[in-house]
Design an enzyme around this catalytic site. Sequence first.
Site, PDB file in Angstrom:
ATOM      1  N   LYS A 113       0.751  -1.477   0.290  1.00  0.00           N
ATOM      2  CA  LYS A 113      -0.022  -0.120   0.156  1.00  0.00           C
ATOM      3  C   LYS A 113       0.775   1.248   0.054  1.00  0.00           C
ATOM      4  O   LYS A 113       0.495   2.464  -0.577  1.00  0.00           O
ATOM      5  CB  LYS A 113      -0.979   0.132   1.215  1.00  0.00           C
ATOM      6  CG  LYS A 113      -1.978  -1.182   1.242  1.00  0.00           C
ATOM      7  CD  LYS A 113      -3.323  -0.972   1.126  1.00  0.00           C
ATOM      8  CE  LYS A 113      -4.269  -2.178   0.915  1.00  0.00           C
ATOM      9  NZ  LYS A 113      -3.947  -3.574   0.879  1.00  0.00           N
TER      10      LYS A 113
HETATM   11  C1  LIG Z   1      -4.358  -4.601   0.175  1.00  0.00           C
HETATM   12  C2  LIG Z   1      -3.549  -5.902   0.086  1.00  0.00           C
HETATM   13  C3  LIG Z   1      -3.567  -6.686  -0.975  1.00  0.00           C
HETATM   14  C4  LIG Z   1      -5.077  -6.708  -1.800  1.00  0.00           C
HETATM   15  O1  LIG Z   1      -4.381  -5.644  -2.699  1.00  0.00           O
HETATM   16  P1  LIG Z   1      -5.928  -5.199  -3.594  1.00  0.00           P
HETATM   17  O2  LIG Z   1      -5.249  -4.100  -4.532  1.00  0.00           O
HETATM   18  O3  LIG Z   1      -6.859  -4.851  -2.559  1.00  0.00           O
HETATM   19  O4  LIG Z   1      -6.485  -6.391  -4.543  1.00  0.00           O
HETATM   20  C5  LIG Z   1      -2.639  -8.039  -0.979  1.00  0.00           C
HETATM   21  N1  LIG Z   1      -1.894  -7.969   0.155  1.00  0.00           N
HETATM   22  C6  LIG Z   1      -1.573  -7.188   0.893  1.00  0.00           C
HETATM   23  C7  LIG Z   1      -0.461  -7.365   1.805  1.00  0.00           C
HETATM   24  C8  LIG Z   1      -2.310  -5.757   0.979  1.00  0.00           C
HETATM   25  O5  LIG Z   1      -2.039  -5.034   2.076  1.00  0.00           O
END
Ligand SMILES: *Cc1c(COP(=O)(O)O)cnc(C)c1O
Length: 496
Positions: A113
């Site tokens: 993120k």
């Molecule tokens: C948010 C997240 C995801 C999922 O990503 P999306 O863009 O919502 O599909 C996968 N792995 C981790 C560690 C995340 O924080």
Amino acid sequence: MLYQSTRNKNLHLSPAEAITQGISSDGGLFVPSKVPEIELLDFYALSHMCYSELSTMILSLYLDGFNKGELDYCTEGAYNTDNFDSESIFELAHLYEGRYMLELWHGPTCAFKDMALQILPYLLTVSVQKLGIDKKVVILVATSGDTGKAALEGFKDVDGTSIMVFYPDNGVSAMQKLQMTTQEGSNVSVCAINGNFDDAQTGVKKIFTDEEVIKKLDENGMMFSSANSINWGRLVPQIVYYVGTYCKLFSDEEIKLGEEINFCVPTGNFGNILAAYYAKCMGVPIGKLICASNSNNVLTDFIHTGVYDRNRKFYTTISPSMDILISSNIERLLFLLSGGDDEYIRGLYKDLSETGRFEVTDEIKQKLSEIFYAGYCTDEETKAEIKNVFDKYSYTMDTHTAVASKVYNDYVKATGDTRKTVIVSTASPYKFSASVLDALGSDADGSDEFEMVKLLEEKCGVPAPESLASIKDKTVRFTKTVAPDKMSEAVLDFLF
Ligand SMILES: *Cc1c(COP(=O)(O)O)cnc(C)c1O
């Protein structure tokens, strides 16, 4: 280039307006009116750029009205070695012939993120300035763990902004809680709620539309905005690393220019994998996009059958950031695949809100199966995959990445596809030490989070990220817990 709503094509917003508003008032998501293209030969030049230069270049194709100086300010502020523990911002680990791990977790919170939330505050404040709005931007976030901390780190001490994060008191890991409650910065606040993630999310949505609160903010020169993953300002920065990965494989002579590669993405809200699809549409030679889910396999079923049905049991898994039954960014994908048919999208989302399900046309089903492969795995399979990859290649994966790794194995068995494949690694294993140690068969009973980080360090021989290891010595600043119906009071307390 202007932006439309997936539910109203006749809306024409500038990129700055789309980023500032976050979501369209008709409930739709903002999408660019066309997808810009990169020529194959441009990859020669792109592969010589550092990450912030590449970001400026890609963002400039999508963000009309942002000049180069403004974009450089955003990308250099976000992607530097003060914020990331990797010079190149992402790392590409070579597991074995043809299989790579794209590590997107070298930022301050050790989850992918950060790739978007480090730059969003810059894009948002520049957008607000461009629109001539002279107000302080107040960000509210409901989080199940990763987003909250990444947003706090992104917005901390950014002039002209304040941020408050709500998390479910018993719904985040011990490490995630500590990451948030020890957050530094003069414009941040963190509050636990007695409830689950849905309560937190519903509460935040209510505050966003609470006339009285909005009026009070307005009178004091403030406005709300959102940092959640439906904001285009979070999606567009994610396209960059797909282009960057292709460039890196090319400049490392792992692939020839034009050679197709696959990406396998552990998916929740469908933001990360949608960015990969945008990259493919822009001309990056991408073969299959492999969509990996945990037991909450609503996307697996959707890609196989064309029926999206959220009426199913919700599982709490060891890959919690993928525990999701409504993947918001599917709406953007369907807008693209339907050729921008806003009326069709309105119908689908009316069905979803009334019955919890919709079914797409045969034509779209066909396209889904051409572009994507989908699979899922259980917690037991996830743990077995962590152990297997560790034993074979001495590489330690977190629980989310392991879901993708397992689904990729299944993909190869099912298809025999030998194209080189990049597995997207979305979190540091140290963020989920308890589950990873368990998977590796280590006895961590009775250990606290920090002892577990130490145990995992000893086991895999790779130092834990400094930002996680140093939390131990930080002061807890935020201890407040409120009932869900007291969230707006907590916001006003913080602001006034
Ligand atoms: C948010 C997240 C995801 C999922 O990503 P999306 O863009 O919502 O599909 C996968 N792995 C981790 C560690 C995340 O924080």
